[in-house]
Design a protein around this motif. Structure first.
Motif, PDB file in Angstrom:
ATOM      1  N   GLN A  55       0.827  -1.290  -0.210  1.00 47.77           N
ATOM      2  CA  GLN A  55       0.071   0.013   0.074  1.00 47.77           C
ATOM      3  C   GLN A  55       0.745   1.331   0.029  1.00 47.77           C
ATOM      4  O   GLN A  55       0.386   2.142  -0.631  1.00 47.77           O
ATOM      5  CB  GLN A  55      -1.100   0.227   1.334  1.00 47.77           C
ATOM      6  N   ILE A  56       1.798   1.405   0.797  1.00 45.19           N
ATOM      7  CA  ILE A  56       2.703   2.401   0.843  1.00 45.19           C
ATOM      8  C   ILE A  56       3.728   2.741  -0.301  1.00 45.19           C
ATOM      9  O   ILE A  56       4.161   3.781  -0.570  1.00 45.19           O
ATOM     10  CB  ILE A  56       3.320   2.677   2.172  1.00 45.19           C
ATOM     11  N   LYS A  57       3.935   1.602  -1.025  1.00 46.94           N
ATOM     12  CA  LYS A  57       4.737   1.512  -2.163  1.00 46.94           C
ATOM     13  C   LYS A  57       4.360   2.245  -3.016  1.00 46.94           C
ATOM     14  O   LYS A  57       5.270   3.348  -3.640  1.00 46.94           O
ATOM     15  CB  LYS A  57       4.929  -0.013  -2.574  1.00 46.94           C
ATOM     16  N   MET A  58       3.249   2.753  -3.334  1.00 41.19           N
ATOM     17  CA  MET A  58       2.704   3.490  -4.428  1.00 41.19           C
ATOM     18  C   MET A  58       3.116   4.728  -4.027  1.00 41.19           C
ATOM     19  O   MET A  58       3.248   5.715  -4.778  1.00 41.19           O
ATOM     20  CB  MET A  58       1.081   3.181  -4.696  1.00 41.19           C
ATOM     21  N   GLU A  59       2.673   5.325  -2.755  1.00 41.42           N
ATOM     22  CA  GLU A  59       3.047   6.519  -2.239  1.00 41.42           C
ATOM     23  C   GLU A  59       4.494   6.892  -2.302  1.00 41.42           C
ATOM     24  O   GLU A  59       4.815   8.173  -2.680  1.00 41.42           O
ATOM     25  CB  GLU A  59       2.409   6.710  -0.941  1.00 41.42           C
ATOM     26  N   VAL A  60       5.369   6.218  -2.100  1.00 38.64           N
ATOM     27  CA  VAL A  60       6.735   6.515  -1.936  1.00 38.64           C
ATOM     28  C   VAL A  60       7.351   6.693  -3.284  1.00 38.64           C
ATOM     29  O   VAL A  60       8.088   7.424  -3.423  1.00 38.64           O
ATOM     30  CB  VAL A  60       7.398   5.354  -1.135  1.00 38.64           C
ATOM     31  N   SER A  61       6.663   5.840  -4.100  1.00 38.99           N
ATOM     32  CA  SER A  61       7.102   6.168  -5.681  1.00 38.99           C
ATOM     33  C   SER A  61       6.783   7.524  -6.025  1.00 38.99           C
ATOM     34  O   SER A  61       7.301   7.614  -7.067  1.00 38.99           O
ATOM     35  CB  SER A  61       6.819   4.726  -6.514  1.00 38.99           C
ATOM     36  N   ARG A  62       5.807   8.127  -5.457  1.00 36.09           N
ATOM     37  CA  ARG A  62       5.502   9.474  -6.091  1.00 36.09           C
ATOM     38  C   ARG A  62       6.328  10.534  -5.921  1.00 36.09           C
ATOM     39  O   ARG A  62       6.358  11.708  -6.355  1.00 36.09           O
ATOM     40  CB  ARG A  62       3.955   9.710  -5.251  1.00 36.09           C
ATOM     41  N   ILE A  63       7.378  10.394  -5.059  1.00 38.90           N
ATOM     42  CA  ILE A  63       8.246  11.338  -4.756  1.00 38.90           C
ATOM     43  C   ILE A  63       9.783  11.035  -5.390  1.00 38.90           C
ATOM     44  O   ILE A  63      10.302  10.214  -5.218  1.00 38.90           O
ATOM     45  CB  ILE A  63       8.557  11.561  -3.048  1.00 38.90           C
ATOM     46  N   SER A  64       9.889  11.948  -6.265  1.00 38.47           N
ATOM     47  CA  SER A  64      11.073  11.606  -7.005  1.00 38.47           C
ATOM     48  C   SER A  64      12.485  11.756  -6.149  1.00 38.47           C
ATOM     49  O   SER A  64      12.641  12.682  -5.236  1.00 38.47           O
ATOM     50  CB  SER A  64      11.245  12.489  -8.184  1.00 38.47           C
ATOM     51  N   PRO A  65      13.600  11.151  -6.555  1.00 37.52           N
ATOM     52  CA  PRO A  65      14.863  11.296  -5.755  1.00 37.52           C
ATOM     53  C   PRO A  65      15.385  12.730  -5.826  1.00 37.52           C
ATOM     54  O   PRO A  65      15.828  13.198  -4.924  1.00 37.52           O
ATOM     55  CB  PRO A  65      15.890  10.304  -6.632  1.00 37.52           C
ATOM     56  N   LEU A  66      15.114  13.202  -7.013  1.00 38.84           N
ATOM     57  CA  LEU A  66      15.601  14.621  -7.117  1.00 38.84           C
ATOM     58  C   LEU A  66      14.756  15.581  -6.388  1.00 38.84           C
ATOM     59  O   LEU A  66      15.454  16.337  -5.394  1.00 38.84           O
ATOM     60  CB  LEU A  66      15.215  15.152  -8.645  1.00 38.84           C
ATOM     61  N   PHE A  67      13.379  15.769  -5.938  1.00 35.47           N
ATOM     62  CA  PHE A  67      12.847  16.178  -5.110  1.00 35.47           C
ATOM     63  C   PHE A  67      13.172  15.933  -3.704  1.00 35.47           C
ATOM     64  O   PHE A  67      13.233  16.829  -2.835  1.00 35.47           O
ATOM     65  CB  PHE A  67      11.399  16.012  -5.362  1.00 35.47           C
ATOM     66  N   GLN A  68      13.301  14.685  -3.410  1.00 40.70           N
ATOM     67  CA  GLN A  68      13.839  14.026  -1.975  1.00 40.70           C
ATOM     68  C   GLN A  68      15.240  14.870  -1.985  1.00 40.70           C
ATOM     69  O   GLN A  68      15.255  15.337  -0.524  1.00 40.70           O
ATOM     70  CB  GLN A  68      13.818  12.853  -1.886  1.00 40.70           C
ATOM     71  N   ASP A  69      15.934  14.803  -2.487  1.00 44.92           N
ATOM     72  CA  ASP A  69      17.295  15.365  -2.389  1.00 44.92           C
ATOM     73  C   ASP A  69      17.449  17.009  -2.098  1.00 44.92           C
ATOM     74  O   ASP A  69      17.819  17.467  -1.288  1.00 44.92           O
ATOM     75  CB  ASP A  69      18.444  15.515  -3.586  1.00 44.92           C
ATOM     76  N   ASP A  70      16.274  17.661  -2.824  1.00 45.57           N
ATOM     77  CA  ASP A  70      16.119  18.820  -2.546  1.00 45.57           C
ATOM     78  C   ASP A  70      15.520  19.272  -1.197  1.00 45.57           C
ATOM     79  O   ASP A  70      15.835  20.253  -0.555  1.00 45.57           O
ATOM     80  CB  ASP A  70      15.308  19.491  -3.936  1.00 45.57           C
ATOM     81  N   ILE A  71      14.526  18.441  -0.870  1.00 46.52           N
ATOM     82  CA  ILE A  71      14.003  18.662   0.365  1.00 46.52           C
ATOM     83  C   ILE A  71      15.001  18.522   1.594  1.00 46.52           C
ATOM     84  O   ILE A  71      15.162  19.368   2.180  1.00 46.52           O
ATOM     85  CB  ILE A  71      12.728  17.521   0.730  1.00 46.52           C
ATOM     86  N   ARG A  72      15.860  17.624   1.426  1.00 43.08           N
ATOM     87  CA  ARG A  72      17.000  17.495   2.202  1.00 43.08           C
ATOM     88  C   ARG A  72      17.934  18.683   2.397  1.00 43.08           C
ATOM     89  O   ARG A  72      18.233  18.959   3.468  1.00 43.08           O
ATOM     90  CB  ARG A  72      17.758  16.125   1.785  1.00 43.08           C
ATOM     91  N   LYS A  73      18.153  19.088   1.207  1.00 38.34           N
ATOM     92  CA  LYS A  73      19.255  20.166   1.011  1.00 38.34           C
ATOM     93  C   LYS A  73      18.656  21.824   1.387  1.00 38.34           C
ATOM     94  O   LYS A  73      19.214  22.448   2.341  1.00 38.34           O
ATOM     95  CB  LYS A  73      19.787  20.430  -0.341  1.00 38.34           C
ATOM     96  N   PHE A  74      17.497  21.853   0.915  1.00 41.07           N
ATOM     97  CA  PHE A  74      16.801  23.206   0.741  1.00 41.07           C
ATOM     98  C   PHE A  74      15.875  23.439   1.962  1.00 41.07           C
ATOM     99  O   PHE A  74      15.508  24.575   2.402  1.00 41.07           O
ATOM    100  CB  PHE A  74      16.544  23.934  -0.490  1.00 41.07           C
ATOM    101  N   LEU A  75      15.137  22.415   2.535  1.00 39.14           N
ATOM    102  CA  LEU A  75      14.018  22.503   3.360  1.00 39.14           C
ATOM    103  C   LEU A  75      14.135  21.619   4.372  1.00 39.14           C
ATOM    104  O   LEU A  75      13.439  20.483   4.644  1.00 39.14           O
ATOM    105  CB  LEU A  75      12.704  22.211   2.589  1.00 39.14           C
TER     106      LEU A  75
END
Length: 189
Positions: free
Chosen positions: A86-106
């Motif tokens: 069930q959570i696999k679908m949700e996790v796959s919605r957030i791209s690695p690029l966006f995740q990296d930017d969240i980590r760096k900038f937010l």
């Protein structure tokens, strides 16, 4: 109309952040994608940071809902697999690029995301314990450690671009789930 516009803006921002990353997207880009003015976007969101935070909050809400609906039964191994599917679908919605930017900038948003994962994955730990009581999970498995290892592997997969290795994110998540389940389950003769 207010809620509709707010949702449209959120969806467009999510699409652009996941495609191009947080850093590369401007309010102008979002307005252009929607065919509306930047002024209209600012009526609903104070800026790009609030938009990105709202995108992540919506994601966390969907994942939290899956965990909150989760109640282990008499087959904890199957229950864990079903939850992960069930959570696999949700996790796959957030791209690695966006995740990296969240980590760096937010960093505050990233911290809230980490805290939610840690909190919600306690249910997996509880399910592993239930599986041990029912004789379905190896007694040698430390439920907390197994959960942490799974979380770390999940975060590693979500940050990497597996397409360079010839795999999709879904293939990697399926493999991770299979490896985890196989590793904790008692083998029946």
């Amino acid at each position: 109309m207010t809620d509709i516009n707010r949702q449209r803006i959120l969806e467009a921002a999510s699409e652009l952040f996941n495609t191009r990353g947080y850093k590369s997207v401007t309010i102008h880009d979002i307005a252009e994608a929607l065919g509306m003015s930047k002024k209209t976007i600012y009526q609903y969101y104070s800026g790009k940071e609030e938009l990105a935070s709202s995108v992540v909050e919506a994601f966390m809400g969907r994942v939290a809902e899956k965990f909150d609906q989760f109640a282990p039964g008499q087959d904890p191994i199957s229950d864990i697999r079903a939850l992960f599917e069930q959570i696999k679908m949700e996790v796959s919605r957030i791209s690695p690029l966006f995740q990296d930017d969240i980590r760096k900038f937010l960093p505050q948003v990233h911290q809230r995301l980490r805290e939610m994962r840690t909190e919600k994955f306690k249910k997996v730990e509880e399910c592993i314990r239930a599986g041990q009581r029912l004789g379905q999970v190896k007694d040698t498995i430390d439920p907390r450690l197994a959960t942490i290892v799974f979380l770390e592997a999940l975060q590693g997969f979500s940050r990497s671009d597996l397409s360079r290795q010839g795999f999709t994110k879904f293939q990697a998540l399926d493999a991770l789930i299979d490896i985890f389940i196989s590793g904790i389950a008692k083998q029946t003769p």
